[in-house]
Design a protein around this motif. Structure first.
Motif, PDB file in Angstrom:
ATOM      1  N   UNK A 156      -3.237   3.018 -10.984  1.00  0.00           N
ATOM      2  CA  UNK A 156      -4.188   2.185  -9.988  1.00  0.00           C
ATOM      3  C   UNK A 156      -5.710   2.521 -10.323  1.00  0.00           C
ATOM      4  N   UNK A 157      -6.090   3.756 -10.817  1.00  0.00           N
ATOM      5  CA  UNK A 157      -7.292   4.163 -10.705  1.00  0.00           C
ATOM      6  C   UNK A 157      -7.871   3.329 -12.041  1.00  0.00           C
ATOM      7  N   UNK A 158      -7.072   3.077 -12.986  1.00  0.00           N
ATOM      8  CA  UNK A 158      -7.756   2.347 -14.096  1.00  0.00           C
ATOM      9  C   UNK A 158      -8.071   0.851 -13.929  1.00  0.00           C
ATOM     10  N   UNK A 169       0.050  -4.222   3.964  1.00  0.00           N
ATOM     11  CA  UNK A 169       0.420  -3.430   2.697  1.00  0.00           C
ATOM     12  C   UNK A 169      -0.792  -3.011   1.923  1.00  0.00           C
ATOM     13  N   UNK A 170      -1.953  -3.661   2.203  1.00  0.00           N
ATOM     14  CA  UNK A 170      -3.222  -3.301   1.598  1.00  0.00           C
ATOM     15  C   UNK A 170      -3.571  -1.800   2.366  1.00  0.00           C
ATOM     16  N   UNK A 171      -3.321  -1.583   3.581  1.00  0.00           N
ATOM     17  CA  UNK A 171      -3.601  -0.541   4.257  1.00  0.00           C
ATOM     18  C   UNK A 171      -2.696   0.714   3.755  1.00  0.00           C
ATOM     19  N   UNK A 172      -1.443   0.240   3.752  1.00  0.00           N
ATOM     20  CA  UNK A 172      -0.278   1.183   3.316  1.00  0.00           C
ATOM     21  C   UNK A 172      -1.025   1.807   1.502  1.00  0.00           C
ATOM     22  N   UNK A 173      -1.305   0.779   0.720  1.00  0.00           N
ATOM     23  CA  UNK A 173      -1.719   1.406  -0.362  1.00  0.00           C
ATOM     24  C   UNK A 173      -2.624   2.176  -0.350  1.00  0.00           C
ATOM     25  N   UNK A 174      -3.703   1.916   0.448  1.00  0.00           N
ATOM     26  CA  UNK A 174      -5.097   2.612   0.677  1.00  0.00           C
ATOM     27  C   UNK A 174      -4.805   3.929   1.211  1.00  0.00           C
ATOM     28  N   UNK A 175      -3.595   4.145   1.973  1.00  0.00           N
ATOM     29  CA  UNK A 175      -3.351   5.581   2.347  1.00  0.00           C
ATOM     30  C   UNK A 175      -2.713   6.356   1.335  1.00  0.00           C
ATOM     31  N   UNK A 176      -1.714   5.691   0.684  1.00  0.00           N
ATOM     32  CA  UNK A 176      -1.178   6.239  -0.704  1.00  0.00           C
ATOM     33  C   UNK A 176      -2.067   6.819  -1.477  1.00  0.00           C
ATOM     34  N   UNK A 177      -3.043   5.900  -1.848  1.00  0.00           N
ATOM     35  CA  UNK A 177      -3.879   6.191  -2.967  1.00  0.00           C
ATOM     36  C   UNK A 177      -5.234   5.747  -2.531  1.00  0.00           C
TER      37      UNK A 177
END
Length: 679
Positions: A156-158, A169-177
């Motif tokens: 994801x960082x690239x 789901x945007x919030x969930x991914x933001x917490x995961x990464x």
């Protein structure tokens, strides 16, 4: 611009295939669009595709095809980079497909490459081409298989942009990464308008999807049993194929519903079938979006849906174009269906609202939404992503990001505290590209990650290389601070995970800094200085057992000038209560009798993690008489004997003298501690 979508294949009936083809077609009205598939196993896709969209398959697995790759030996070889399911007996995506994908990524003239699957996203992270890298998450990354989840989060960082189907789901991914929160955006699936719409008069209820356990079609069959008992003139049609078909057939026959419930099989496209019904039901246990909901609404059907995370509640407006019922509540589902079955006027009104509300997921709206995401990604890419950080003689940190593009004038350095207590501070970037984080009042205690953020809301994280953090002056910062604020205020810029530029801020009203530890024949002499609290009557050093806080070893301190003091901690005191295999004592200073404890540590330094850097001799002491076992120890021994734990360190008391090593050290939190360990 030229936009390329990456998919595994277009040869199965899935929501991701449908959504990708729909979005590609929507964008083709204004852009050059292609779909790159890793494999091709059938002649045509199940879903219609805009003829303006070109499709290229990297490997052809059709026996009858003149371009078949089945005779290439690499077809049978597993890939080296593309994640492989451990259960695979033969490669679904071959080494040949992987090599051709890597070649495409290295040579394409596309302006944007979009991954529509997590494994392709991992492949995209290896690409070196000068194009925008975008991924679309069509499911929930938190439940992805562990064998590739970690690699995906790193990938994801690239990326330049990352989309998810819902705000949740945007919030969930933001917490995961957390490092990719700045590039996340909501992008619902694109679903076209229906070519024909329901009249709302037929007495048919529709359900559709893959017949698998998660889709929970058994629930709609149970609910319909209640409905048909009251309204025997209504029928239920279930469209789709899958592993649960036999179980559903058995359930239908057991309930005596074989005359009123029909398993229709797969239909592609399914939208014309929706027009034959008057109500649509989605009984899923989990639904990231739910293309079929929008397809049904576009066809004029009000929807009864379970409140499956997270899709339905982001599509349906309860009471306006459909009804949402709790998951697992079959009775509530039956009641909701009956509400619409028995109220023709309401059913018609909700069907009309469904058509209006589905428009926001059609091609024009989806195209504009995705173009805005690409515009934001391009704006972020123009921002600087590397910086230098220099500590000045007073301890403030000068951040330099270099020249900003014209559209980014007025940008700020955004500092976000990571951990359990998130916070944000911003500092203006001057025309020369520098910003100052002041030593006083700039950042509260904690570790902060730095980004560049524009007035328009575009943001990129900052990274630093091995020369990017100049902390020489940290060693010269005047400590303690003046009487107008905290005694200890110190900023330490450093590189964190993924080379992210971070600043550790220490703000303490009181602080005890270790100067040195002298190791004698019988004791340790700790020499330290206390800032922010005078040493008074009864000042003492206290070592607190980490596991049993009520166990405290106390030694008096000898006060010197300027807050300096010393204290002698005898070896015998530390090992007197030792009980194997180890015991840890965290060290505090109580500056006077009745005062609050102050942690003793090492913070006035340019060393980020004193543990393992500042080390001390470790004396070994022979303890001749084992200590009386505690109640907890006796219980553990009894359990050990019962379970026959041979060789357990707690299985029996030592028969004779034991040797104990004393290890003085700084913890991960930079606090001074003693550990006693059996040797």
């Amino acid at each position: 611009m030229k936009i390329s979508f990456l998919v595994r294949d277009l040869c199965h009936m899935g929501g991701v295939v449908s959504a990708t083809q729909n979005l590609a077609g929507a964008l083709a009205a204004r852009h050059e669009v292609e779909i790159i598939a890793l494999r091709k196993v059938r002649d045509e896709s199940y879903f219609p595709l805009d003829p303006r969209v070109s499709v290229r398959a990297l490997t052809d697995l059709r026996k009858h095809s003149p371009t078949s790759d089945l005779d290439d030996p690499l077809i049978e070889v597993f890939p080296k980079v593309y994640p492989v399911d451990p259960a695979e007996k033969k490669p679904v995506v071959s080494r040949l497909a992987e090599l051709r994908l890597l070649e495409f990524l290295a040579t394409t003239d596309s302006d944007v490459v979009v991954s529509s699957s997590p494994r392709n996203t991992i492949m995209l992270s290896y690409a070196k081409g000068d194009y925008l890298r975008v991924t679309q998450e069509h499911s929930m990354p938190s439940i992805y298989a562990k064998y590739y989840q970690g690699r995906l989060f790193k990938a994801y960082h690239s990326l330049d942009a990352l989309t998810a189907l819902t705000p949740e789901e945007v919030e969930s991914i933001g917490k995961l990464v957390p490092g990719v929160r700045n590039r996340l955006a909501v992008m619902p699936n694109c679903v076209p308008a229906a070519p024909v719409q329901s009249t709302g008069t037929s007495k048919v209820i529709i359900a559709a999807g893959l017949l698998k356990e998660n889709k929970n079609f058994a629930a709609v069959v149970d609910a319909f049993a209640t409905v048909v008992a009251k309204r025997p003139d209504w029928r239920l049609r279930i469209y789709g194929g899958g592993t649960e078909k036999a179980n559903l057939r058995k359930q239908i026959e057991t309930l005596g519903l074989h005359n009123t419930v029909t398993l229709m099989g797969p239909a592609a496209p399914v939208s014309p079938e929706f027009s034959k019904g008057s109500i649509f039901v989605l009984p899923s246990k989990r639904e990231a979006f739910g293309n079929v909901i929008v397809e049904a609404m576009a066809a004029g059907l009000p929807v009864v849906s379970t409140d499956a995370d997270h899709g339905p509640r982001n599509i349906i407006t309860h009471g306006e174009d459909g009804l949402i019922v709790p998951r697992g509540d079959t009775a509530a589902m039956a009641d909701a269906i009956l509400e619409l079955v028995e109220d023709d006027e309401r059913r018609m009104r909700m069907g009309e609202a469904a058509v209006r509300n589905a428009v926001r997921f059609h091609e024009p709206a989806s195209c504009e939404r995705f173009e805005a995401i690409l515009h934001d990604a391009a704006a972020r890419r123009a921002l600087p992503t590397t910086a230098t950080a220099q500590v000045d003689p007073q301890g403030s940190v000068r951040i330099d990001v270099g020249a900003l593009p014209a559209q980014a004038h007025g940008a700020e350095i955004a500092c976000r505290r990571i951990g359990r207590n998130p916070a944000e501070e911003r500092f203006a970037i001057e025309p020369d590209g520098s910003a100052l984080v002041p030593w006083r009042g700039g950042l509260a205690e904690g570790t902060w990650e730095l980004s560049v953020r524009t007035a328009a809301g575009h943001e990129v994280p900052l990274t630093a290389d091995g020369y990017g953090c100049d902390v020489r002056e940290v060693l010269n910062v005047p400590l303690p601070r003046d009487d107008r604020g905290p005694a200890m205020e110190l900023l330490l810029p450093h590189r964190g995970e993924g080379d992210r530029l971070r600043i550790r801020s220490v703000v303490r009203d009181t602080h005890v800094e270790v100067d040195e530890l002298a190791v004698g024949d019988d004791d340790f002499e700790l020499r330290a200085v206390c800032w922010g609290a005078p040493l008074g009557t009864g000042a003492a050093l206290e070592a607190v057992n980490r596991r049993q806080k009520d166990q405290v070893l106390t030694v008096p301190v000898t006060a010197g000038e300027g807050g300096r003091f010393s204290a002698r901690v005898g070896f015998g005191l530390l090992v007197g209560d030792h009980e194997g295999p180890e015991k840890i004592w965290d060290v505090w200073l109580r500056p006077e009798e009745g005062a609050a404890r102050i942690p003793v540590g090492k913070l006035a330094t340019d060393v980020l993690e004193p543990i393992g850097v500042f080390t001390f001799p470790r004396p070994v002491i022979t303890v001749s008489t084992p200590p009386e076992p505690t109640l907890l120890t006796r219980v553990n021994r009894r359990v050990a004997r019962k379970l026959k734990w041979k060789g357990s360190s707690q299985a029996a008391a030592p028969a004779g003298p034991v040797k104990v090593e004393i290890r003085p050290y700084f913890t991960a939190l930079s606090q001074f501690a003693f550990k006693t360990v059996d040797v």
